[in-house]
Design a protein around this motif. Structure first.
Motif, mmCIF file in Angstrom:
data_model
loop_
_atom_site.group_PDB
_atom_site.id
_atom_site.type_symbol
_atom_site.label_atom_id
_atom_site.label_comp_id
_atom_site.label_asym_id
_atom_site.label_seq_id
_atom_site.Cartn_x
_atom_site.Cartn_y
_atom_site.Cartn_z
ATOM 1 N N ASP A 125 27.611 22.979 -6.232
ATOM 2 C CA ASP A 125 26.559 22.404 -7.143
ATOM 3 C C ASP A 125 26.825 22.737 -8.402
ATOM 4 O O ASP A 125 26.549 22.083 -9.636
ATOM 5 C CB ASP A 125 25.055 22.911 -6.574
ATOM 6 N N ASN A 126 26.937 24.088 -8.809
ATOM 7 C CA ASN A 126 27.368 24.588 -10.186
ATOM 8 C C ASN A 126 28.521 24.177 -10.793
ATOM 9 O O ASN A 126 28.534 23.614 -11.921
ATOM 10 C CB ASN A 126 27.540 26.300 -9.875
ATOM 11 N N LEU A 127 29.565 23.779 -10.117
ATOM 12 C CA LEU A 127 30.669 23.134 -10.498
ATOM 13 C C LEU A 127 30.381 21.458 -11.001
ATOM 14 O O LEU A 127 30.869 21.418 -12.088
ATOM 15 C CB LEU A 127 31.805 23.057 -9.306
ATOM 16 N N LEU A 128 29.534 21.073 -10.166
ATOM 17 C CA LEU A 128 29.261 19.799 -10.536
ATOM 18 C C LEU A 128 28.267 19.561 -11.829
ATOM 19 O O LEU A 128 28.500 18.619 -12.640
ATOM 20 C CB LEU A 128 28.526 19.001 -9.365
ATOM 21 N N ASP A 129 27.324 20.761 -11.668
ATOM 22 C CA ASP A 129 26.132 20.727 -12.856
ATOM 23 C C ASP A 129 27.166 20.980 -14.146
ATOM 24 O O ASP A 129 26.485 20.249 -15.099
ATOM 25 C CB ASP A 129 25.245 21.593 -12.537
ATOM 26 N N GLU A 130 28.134 21.689 -14.131
ATOM 27 C CA GLU A 130 28.681 22.203 -15.296
ATOM 28 C C GLU A 130 29.959 21.214 -15.684
ATOM 29 O O GLU A 130 30.488 21.739 -16.789
ATOM 30 C CB GLU A 130 28.949 23.557 -15.226
ATOM 31 N N ASN A 131 30.111 20.351 -14.718
ATOM 32 C CA ASN A 131 31.197 19.293 -14.731
ATOM 33 C C ASN A 131 32.614 19.961 -15.242
ATOM 34 O O ASN A 131 33.399 19.632 -16.049
ATOM 35 C CB ASN A 131 30.864 18.479 -16.013
ATOM 36 N N ARG A 132 32.710 21.090 -14.001
ATOM 37 C CA ARG A 132 34.105 21.833 -14.711
ATOM 38 C C ARG A 132 35.284 21.094 -13.514
ATOM 39 O O ARG A 132 35.372 21.432 -12.391
ATOM 40 C CB ARG A 132 33.771 23.260 -13.833
ATOM 41 N N ILE A 133 35.683 19.962 -14.493
ATOM 42 C CA ILE A 133 36.806 19.382 -13.883
ATOM 43 C C ILE A 133 38.143 19.995 -13.200
ATOM 44 O O ILE A 133 38.292 19.832 -12.144
ATOM 45 C CB ILE A 133 37.415 18.231 -14.883
ATOM 46 N N SER A 134 38.457 21.070 -13.860
ATOM 47 C CA SER A 134 39.629 21.685 -13.256
ATOM 48 C C SER A 134 39.266 22.589 -11.873
ATOM 49 O O SER A 134 40.077 22.529 -11.111
ATOM 50 C CB SER A 134 40.240 22.795 -14.302
#
Length: 353
Positions: free
Chosen positions: A310-319
């Motif tokens: 969820d955190n990765l998606l929320d922050e749009n951390r593509i890599s």
């Protein structure tokens, strides 16, 4: 006279003429004479047996073997050989030509076996630490290979004739491997200390220490050449690898955030792939990588997603999302569970809006 009728030729006058089928007597006589002359001129080819092979001088076999024996022992003791190598090769060829090959092969095997047996004594010292022991085993192996190459070059004629024609006999090189396997590496003390020492070096390298990789490569190649790699090393190695990464996965999942943990997993996979390239047998690669993937990824798929997706998606951390997808794709069922959680995130996002 002009008024008299012309006389017909008498039949007897036609006898002397040829008609294409019957030869005149004079021609037949001439042909017979020529045939008789040709028969007289040709000579009958007579094949005579070769003379008997000359006998070997008295004591030649014994004296020649003594010379060969001295040369082999000189090679084994790393001292100079008295005789010219070409002379020794010719001596082997002479003995083989006189049907002495079976005896010669047995004598050579016995000399090589006696020497290999004597090498086990150097490994009985209890004072040797693990690294020194491994270096001693490696030196013994390298010396053995060098010696067998030289010995084979002298007995090459024996190897390419008598040995090659007897499928039940190992070649001289294979005979050397067989003797080393039987009397050195199959010794329980030597084998256990060698395998334990190799595993200890790999453990140290995994913990970040610099180790002698060329030593590891040489010893593991030795185990492969002796056909004991899988039974003596690979099983223990994979068991230790499994235990190491099972404990590491449990610990790091508690200590690190998901991106940092996944970066560590990727680093471990690269390290193990490099070990296969550098010193492990390539047959180990599939099982080794599968072990790392199972213990660092497969056992923690749900926990990784619950902790960090969820955190990765929320922050749009593509890599980081890309790395997550790539790593999950390596594990059976990984893509499905990732897409399922991703889908649930999207549905939740739409519902909140």
């Amino acid at each position: 006279m002009a008024g008299e009728p012309q006389k017909k030729p008498h039949l007897s006058a036609l006898v002397g003429h040829t008609n294409g089928l019957t030869k005149p007597a004079s021609l037949a006589a001439a042909a017979g004479a020529r045939a008789g002359g040709a028969a007289a001129a040709s000579k009958k080819l007579v094949i005579k047996n070769f003379r008997e092979r000359p006998k070997l001088p008295d004591n030649y076999t014994q004296d020649t073997w003594q010379k060969l024996d001295e040369a082999v022992r000189a090679i084994q003791s790393s001292t100079s050989i008295k005789y010219n190598l070409e002379e020794l090769y010719q001596a082997v060829e002479n003995l083989c030509s006189y049907k002495v090959s079976p005896t010669l092969y047995k004598q050579l095997r016995q000399v090589c076996e006696d020497h290999v047996k004597a090498q086990i004594l150097q490994f009985r010292e209890d004072s040797l630490d693990s690294l020194l022991f491994l270096k001693k085993v490696n030196k013994c192996w390298q010396d053995h290979c060098r010696q067998m190459i030289m010995i084979r070059s002298i007995f090459l004629f024996l190897d390419r004739t008598y040995v090659l024609q007897n499928s039940l006999l190992p070649s001289i090189w294979d005979m050397g491997l067989e003797l080393f396997r039987k009397h050195i590496i199959s010794d329980k003390l030597v084998q256990n200390k060698t395998i334990d020492g190799i595993l200890l070096l790999i453990e140290r390298e995994r913990n970040g220490e610099t180790v002698d990789r060329s030593l590891l490569r040489s010893l593991l190649s030795m185990l492969s050449d002796l056909q004991v790699y899988k039974e003596s090393f690979e099983q223990k190695f994979l068991e230790e690898t499994n235990c190491l990464y099972a404990a590491e996965g449990q610990r790091l999942m508690q200590e690190r955030e998901v991106p940092e943990y996944l970066h560590h997993v990727n680093k471990r996979l690269e390290e193990e792939g490099d070990r296969v390239i550098t010193y492990l047998d390539h047959s180990t690669q599939k099982l080794l990588i599968a072990c790392v993937e199972k213990q660092l990824l497969g056992e923690h798929l749900t926990a990784i997603l619950q902790k960090g997706l969820d955190n990765l998606l929320d922050e749009n951390r593509i890599s980081d999302l890309t790395q997550t997808y790539q790593l999950f794709s390596r594990v059976k069922g990984g893509q499905q569970i990732l897409l399922q959680n991703w889908s649930e995130y999207i549905k939740l996002l739409q519902w909140l809006r």
